[in-house]
Design a protein around this motif. Structure first.
Motif, PDB file in Angstrom:
ATOM      1  N   LEU A  21       0.838  -1.198   0.000  1.00 24.67           N
ATOM      2  CA  LEU A  21       0.000   0.000   0.000  1.00 24.67           C
ATOM      3  C   LEU A  21       0.876   1.253   0.000  1.00 24.67           C
ATOM      4  O   LEU A  21       0.629   2.209  -0.751  1.00 24.67           O
ATOM      5  N   ALA A  22       1.941   1.219   0.818  1.00 23.95           N
ATOM      6  CA  ALA A  22       2.847   2.366   0.896  1.00 23.95           C
ATOM      7  C   ALA A  22       3.503   2.635  -0.456  1.00 23.95           C
ATOM      8  O   ALA A  22       3.576   3.791  -0.911  1.00 23.95           O
ATOM      9  N   PHE A  23       3.956   1.579  -1.132  1.00 21.45           N
ATOM     10  CA  PHE A  23       4.575   1.746  -2.451  1.00 21.45           C
ATOM     11  C   PHE A  23       3.572   2.309  -3.458  1.00 21.45           C
ATOM     12  O   PHE A  23       3.904   3.166  -4.266  1.00 21.45           O
ATOM     13  N   PHE A  24       2.332   1.808  -3.376  1.00 24.82           N
ATOM     14  CA  PHE A  24       1.295   2.289  -4.294  1.00 24.82           C
ATOM     15  C   PHE A  24       1.086   3.796  -4.116  1.00 24.82           C
ATOM     16  O   PHE A  24       1.061   4.553  -5.095  1.00 24.82           O
ATOM     17  N   TRP A  26      -2.765  10.461  -9.202  1.00 24.00           N
ATOM     18  CA  TRP A  26      -3.393   9.132  -9.333  1.00 24.00           C
ATOM     19  C   TRP A  26      -2.927   8.403 -10.587  1.00 24.00           C
ATOM     20  O   TRP A  26      -2.786   7.176 -10.580  1.00 24.00           O
ATOM     21  N   ALA A  27      -2.686   9.152 -11.657  1.00 24.37           N
ATOM     22  CA  ALA A  27      -2.157   8.521 -12.872  1.00 24.37           C
ATOM     23  C   ALA A  27      -0.789   7.912 -12.585  1.00 24.37           C
ATOM     24  O   ALA A  27      -0.479   6.786 -12.997  1.00 24.37           O
ATOM     25  N   ASN A  28       0.030   8.627 -11.842  1.00 22.16           N
ATOM     26  CA  ASN A  28       1.341   8.104 -11.440  1.00 22.16           C
ATOM     27  C   ASN A  28       1.203   6.876 -10.549  1.00 22.16           C
ATOM     28  O   ASN A  28       1.924   5.894 -10.707  1.00 22.16           O
ATOM     29  N   ALA A  29       0.283   6.991  -9.568  1.00 24.43           N
ATOM     30  CA  ALA A  29       0.098   5.872  -8.625  1.00 24.43           C
ATOM     31  C   ALA A  29      -0.275   4.611  -9.391  1.00 24.43           C
ATOM     32  O   ALA A  29       0.225   3.518  -9.106  1.00 24.43           O
ATOM     33  N   ILE A  30      -1.161   4.780 -10.392  1.00 21.52           N
ATOM     34  CA  ILE A  30      -1.603   3.604 -11.140  1.00 21.52           C
ATOM     35  C   ILE A  30      -0.486   3.085 -12.041  1.00 21.52           C
ATOM     36  O   ILE A  30      -0.319   1.872 -12.202  1.00 21.52           O
ATOM     37  N   ASN A  31       0.325   3.968 -12.559  1.00 26.89           N
ATOM     38  CA  ASN A  31       1.457   3.532 -13.385  1.00 26.89           C
ATOM     39  C   ASN A  31       2.596   2.992 -12.520  1.00 26.89           C
ATOM     40  O   ASN A  31       2.867   1.786 -12.492  1.00 26.89           O
ATOM     41  N   TYR A  32       3.242   3.884 -11.762  1.00 21.49           N
ATOM     42  CA  TYR A  32       4.447   3.488 -11.010  1.00 21.49           C
ATOM     43  C   TYR A  32       4.131   2.727  -9.722  1.00 21.49           C
ATOM     44  O   TYR A  32       4.797   1.745  -9.393  1.00 21.49           O
ATOM     45  N   LEU A  56       1.358   1.006  -8.850  1.00 19.87           N
ATOM     46  CA  LEU A  56       0.789  -0.319  -9.068  1.00 19.87           C
ATOM     47  C   LEU A  56       1.873  -1.294  -9.527  1.00 19.87           C
ATOM     48  O   LEU A  56       1.939  -2.431  -9.065  1.00 19.87           O
ATOM     49  N   PHE A  57       2.768  -0.802 -10.408  1.00 28.20           N
ATOM     50  CA  PHE A  57       3.847  -1.672 -10.859  1.00 28.20           C
ATOM     51  C   PHE A  57       4.749  -2.056  -9.686  1.00 28.20           C
ATOM     52  O   PHE A  57       5.192  -3.207  -9.573  1.00 28.20           O
ATOM     53  N   ALA A  58       4.986  -1.107  -8.774  1.00 19.79           N
ATOM     54  CA  ALA A  58       5.804  -1.403  -7.594  1.00 19.79           C
ATOM     55  C   ALA A  58       5.163  -2.512  -6.763  1.00 19.79           C
ATOM     56  O   ALA A  58       5.846  -3.436  -6.306  1.00 19.79           O
ATOM     57  N   SER A  59       3.834  -2.422  -6.601  1.00 21.49           N
ATOM     58  CA  SER A  59       3.137  -3.457  -5.829  1.00 21.49           C
ATOM     59  C   SER A  59       3.239  -4.807  -6.528  1.00 21.49           C
ATOM     60  O   SER A  59       3.484  -5.837  -5.880  1.00 21.49           O
ATOM     61  N   VAL A  60       3.057  -4.813  -7.835  1.00 25.69           N
ATOM     62  CA  VAL A  60       3.173  -6.063  -8.599  1.00 25.69           C
ATOM     63  C   VAL A  60       4.591  -6.631  -8.466  1.00 25.69           C
ATOM     64  O   VAL A  60       4.789  -7.828  -8.282  1.00 25.69           O
ATOM     65  N   ALA A  61       5.590  -5.737  -8.519  1.00 21.24           N
ATOM     66  CA  ALA A  61       6.983  -6.181  -8.411  1.00 21.24           C
ATOM     67  C   ALA A  61       7.242  -6.845  -7.055  1.00 21.24           C
ATOM     68  O   ALA A  61       7.900  -7.885  -6.981  1.00 21.24           O
ATOM     69  N   LEU A  62       6.701  -6.250  -5.994  1.00 21.08           N
ATOM     70  CA  LEU A  62       6.918  -6.835  -4.670  1.00 21.08           C
ATOM     71  C   LEU A  62       6.182  -8.159  -4.525  1.00 21.08           C
ATOM     72  O   LEU A  62       6.692  -9.101  -3.911  1.00 21.08           O
ATOM     73  N   LEU A  63       4.986  -8.237  -5.101  1.00 23.44           N
ATOM     74  CA  LEU A  63       4.264  -9.518  -5.077  1.00 23.44           C
ATOM     75  C   LEU A  63       5.060 -10.586  -5.817  1.00 23.44           C
ATOM     76  O   LEU A  63       5.143 -11.735  -5.377  1.00 23.44           O
ATOM     77  N   THR A  64       5.657 -10.194  -6.916  1.00 28.50           N
ATOM     78  CA  THR A  64       6.497 -11.132  -7.678  1.00 28.50           C
ATOM     79  C   THR A  64       7.676 -11.594  -6.822  1.00 28.50           C
ATOM     80  O   THR A  64       8.044 -12.773  -6.847  1.00 28.50           O
TER      81      THR A  64
END
Lengths: 109, 353
Positions: free
Chosen positions: B210-213, B225-231, B233-241
């Motif tokens: 959540l913090a990364f998002f 919000w456009a940044n949050a969804i781009n960078y 969200l990708f950060a969250s996906v990266a950490l999940l990976t």
């Protein structure tokens, strides 16, 4: 499949051949086949690096010929202990410091 | 004298003994037992998955039937009784606070003292004429067989490690083959441990995601919000990976990953995960924000995966405490250092974008 082995030359397992009476209790209880019985009916360490320091041999040796600083190889327990957390349902810790009777005993989930 | 309650869901009848009415159990598990196992594997109610300690009758045992000892973690109890289909035996359940045999033995709760105590409380000497007990081999770290013999007259026989081997152990006159005595760590045995690792990792990582998002929204080039969804969200996906790499892939691939240290194995899956992420992301490497973001993921993902893989030592069946401490002395500072550096690169990439 080949058996998995961990880091080499680290374990604290020791065997005092003079105290050994060759009863084989350590051989029976070891879950890693670390100890064998040799030709003259005495225990010998045949696979030292496979030892996981569970302490079963030590606990079951009637003459205290085998010794090991028993503990559970659990990084989370080490971290919880470093952070000073109390053992609880969610955290494993190493209960006491080395040198005491319960050396390296874990309180684990 | 204290006998376990008859009012437990798995009790199928009663057996009368000289010490009273003993609950009878069956080796057939119900859907309820299986569902209990699944829940415990996912960490649901796992710390309270217990049965009452004491003596139970499996089938219709007599005074010469074998006595098998286990822990009062319901999953341990179920694995033992389901292995003994069509047999008659006494099952003596020790009070281990609902912890499995191996961990309880390491902790000392499945130990000489509790065994001696439970022998007296159960009245076993009046139930059976022999003086033999079969214990799981993995209780060895807690039980001193020679002391049990000296103090109670009962001879401890260490049975096989796996409950499924108990029938052939009993049939061969309490002889275990060398294979029965060695703890394996097969693919199947590793896979069943993954859910509990994942649950623990997610509990720790959810707030960080959540913090990364939210931090992803800072800086340029677009609106928050456009940044949050781009960078973000990708950060969250990266950490999940990274979590998948460390807590799922590393356990599955454990034997074929290079190195001995778990953190190194996790580092390898982390590097592969980071490479995969950047193939998907293909950032603009001609500019500094893209370069720094790339660098950030090559630090953060392997660091996180290595840390989670290191924690799998506790679930594994062959790591020593001395070895884990040695591994951690090098790995932990590197993991923390790489994590901090990666975070720095990522925040910088957001700020200068």
């Amino acid at each position: 499949m080949k058996r998995l082995t961990y880091l080499k030359n680290v374990v604290t397992l020791k065997l005092n051949e003079e105290k050994c009476i060759g009863c084989g209790a350590c051989v029976e209880v070891c879950p890693q086949a670390v100890i064998g019985i040799n030709g003259v009916n005495r225990a010998w360490i045949q696979d030292r690096d496979a030892c996981m320091e569970c302490g079963a041999c030590n606990r079951n040796c009637p003459t205290e010929a085998v010794s090991v600083q028993a503990g559970v190889g659990c990084a989370a327990a080490v971290i919880n202990t470093m952070l000073g957390r109390e053992p609880s349902s969610c955290c494993c810790t190493l209960e006491s410091c080395e040198g005491t009777e319960n050396q390296g005993k874990t309180s684990c989930c | 004298m204290s006998l376990p309650s008859l009012n437990q869901p798995f009790v199928v009848g009663v057996v009368e003994t000289p010490v009273g009415t003993v609950p009878q159990i069956s080796s057939a598990l119900t859907w309820r037992d299986h569902w209990g196992t699944i829940k415990a594997r996912w960490g649901v109610g796992r710390m309270d998955y217990t049965i009452e300690p004491g003596i139970y009758a499996l089938g219709n045992p007599g005074n010469e039937s074998p006595v098998l000892v286990t822990a009062n973690y319901k999953m341990s109890f179920d694995r033992l009784r389901e292995a003994l289909s069509g047999r008659n035996a006494w099952i003596l359940v020790l009070d281990t606070d609902g912890i499995n045999v191996w961990c309880a033995a390491g902790k000392g709760t499945f130990g000489t003292e509790e065994l001696l105590h439970r022998l007296i409380l159960s009245g076993l000497t009046k139930i059976v004429t022999h003086r033999e007990l079969v214990l799981p081999q993995l209780s060895g770290p807690g039980v001193a067989a020679h002391q049990v013999k000296k103090l109670s007259g009962f001879r401890v026989h260490y049975g096989p490690i796996r409950a499924v081997d108990v029938p052939s152990y009993l049939d061969s006159g309490l002889k275990a083959t060398p294979e029965m005595r060695v703890k394996t760590f097969t693919l199947r045995e590793r896979i069943v441990l993954i859910p509990i690792e994942l649950v623990a990792a997610f509990k720790a990582v959810l707030l960080i995601l959540l913090a990364f998002f939210l931090l992803g929204g800072l800086g340029g080039p677009a609106g928050y919000w456009a940044n949050a969804i781009n960078y973000g969200l990708f950060a969250s996906v990266a950490l999940l990976t990274a979590v998948i790499a460390g807590a799922v892939l590393t356990p599955i691939l454990l034997p074929i990953l290079p190195g001995k240290a778990f953190s190194f194995k996790g580092f390898i899956t982390g590097i592969l995960a980071a490479a995969l992420l950047l193939v998907v992301r293909h950032p603009d490497l001609t500019l500094w924000p893209g370069r720094l973001e790339t660098l950030a993921w090559f630090f953060l993902v392997p660091a996180c995966a290595a840390y989670l893989a290191m924690n799998f030592t506790g679930a594994s069946t062959y790591t020593s405490l001395s070895g884990v401490k040695k591994e951690m002395r090098l790995a932990l500072p590197l993991e923390i250092g790489a994590g901090v550096a990666g975070l720095g690169f990522w925040l910088t990439s957001r700020i200068i974008a």
